[in-house]
Scaffold this active site. Sequence first.
Site, PDB file in Angstrom:
ATOM      1  N   TYR A 104      47.572  77.495  40.965  1.00 27.22           N
ATOM      2  CA  TYR A 104      47.543  76.172  40.326  1.00 27.22           C
ATOM      3  C   TYR A 104      47.454  76.401  38.826  1.00 27.22           C
ATOM      4  O   TYR A 104      46.688  77.249  38.360  1.00 27.22           O
ATOM      5  CB  TYR A 104      46.306  75.399  40.803  1.00 27.22           C
ATOM      6  CG  TYR A 104      46.078  74.104  40.044  1.00 27.22           C
ATOM      7  CD1 TYR A 104      46.558  72.897  40.539  1.00 27.22           C
ATOM      8  CD2 TYR A 104      45.387  74.095  38.826  1.00 27.22           C
ATOM      9  CE1 TYR A 104      46.366  71.720  39.841  1.00 27.22           C
ATOM     10  CE2 TYR A 104      45.199  72.916  38.118  1.00 27.22           C
ATOM     11  CZ  TYR A 104      45.693  71.736  38.639  1.00 27.22           C
ATOM     12  OH  TYR A 104      45.504  70.572  37.946  1.00 27.22           O
ATOM     13  N   GLU A 108      51.220  69.528  35.193  1.00 22.21           N
ATOM     14  CA  GLU A 108      50.603  70.294  36.284  1.00 22.21           C
ATOM     15  C   GLU A 108      51.658  70.978  37.138  1.00 22.21           C
ATOM     16  O   GLU A 108      52.649  70.358  37.516  1.00 22.21           O
ATOM     17  CB  GLU A 108      49.778  69.326  37.151  1.00 22.21           C
ATOM     18  CG  GLU A 108      49.061  69.991  38.294  1.00 22.21           C
ATOM     19  CD  GLU A 108      48.389  68.953  39.204  1.00 22.21           C
ATOM     20  OE1 GLU A 108      47.206  68.672  38.996  1.00 22.21           O
ATOM     21  OE2 GLU A 108      49.062  68.422  40.101  1.00 22.21           O
TER      22      GLU A 108
END
Length: 399
Positions: A105, A193
């Site tokens: 991530y 993101e």
Amino acid sequence: MKLQEYHAKKLLLAEGLPVPDYAVAETAADARAAAEPYLRGPAGSVVIKAQVLVGGRGKAGGVKLAASPDAAEQVAGQILGMDIKGTTVRRVLVAPAADIVSEFYLSCVLDRSAKRVRLMGSAEGGVEIEEVAATKPQAIHHVYAHPHLGLLDFQARQLAFELGLGGAHLRAFVAIARGLYRTMIANDADLVEINPLAIVREQAADGSPRETLQCLDAKVTIDDSALDRHPELELMRDIAEEDPVDVAAREQGISFIRLDGNIGCMVNGAGLAMTTMDLIKRAGGEPANFLDIGGGAKADKVAAAMKLILADPHVKAILVNIFGGIARGDEVAHGLVEARRQQERHVPMVVRIVGTNADQAADILAEAGDPDLQTAESLDDAVRQAVAVATGATTGAAA
Ligand code: GDP
Ligand code: MN
């Protein structure tokens, strides 16, 4: 403003980030046609992904693999029209399927309390970050970009080491982290993101296997206040997925934020709107919305604002607080009377208008002869009356 994945990926590509090639399709037949060249390529299969502005598409069945044109068409047919968390899928992204070794991530967020851009990374990729934050907060690492110098190489390297990417992928990771930061700044984003940022197994040109880092998903939100200087991003807006009330408010140039209470507020000026909400709270009431009709409010804008307020079924009373400066009290009063004549739902209203043409406004409101339209001399009075009506109405409904 949230961007769809296919738009977000375009912004990442513009900053040179590694994103697998992709196409967008609105029908199963188009998805099949888009899949065919990828199926002939080294990947041998495609991934088909629902394009909706809600997360967790994978879990909801909106991300699927297909290994043949028939399968691609069938899978796209299943995903198109599917309902994901209340949103109907109208488009799919088609891309060569990645052979994933591991998922990470990585994101860039505007950290308002630190007044800096924060880069967050985790080796627990593929899972929603809120879940990681709740169950394994120590697995989330972060560095703050310098406000003038930006994200420096050593900071990106530090993050890489914390994620266990210090070896063969170090240089690629540093380039990706810096590219993410550039994407954020160049587009006035408040979030960029990538989840998952994946180590992917591929074939090199000579047929030998190799592993690279790839951005397999992308989520970008743009700071709404900065959209004025990004007409190219405004074009990416997906109105079909926005709350119709928000769309109507924006079209009318009205700042509107829905809240949980039952007193609808119509105020001119953001500061006055905040004050009005504070006073409602102090008097024991709960505002149903923040609404700033802006300067020079004309009758049609008042009518539009009334519609926005009444679209919320929880509203039991409306408080109108107008300070006539450039906005003229009589204009607003005319707008109110007209709007009440047109409205289908009947909600008591308390009006306080001071400043320019306040006397005329009072006459217009009195002449309307509406028993459920009260006027108030002071703001305190107006708030008291509105709270009394709203709480009275609530008790009445409960009884
Ligand atoms: P999200 O669920 O909305 O975040 O959608 P993602 O694009 O992140 O996809 C969810 C999951 O599907 C990822 O975490 C991967 O595990 C898987 N996935 C996505 N793209 C691919 C791909 O190209 N190949 C494979 N094997 N899995 C994928
Ligand atoms: Mn994802």
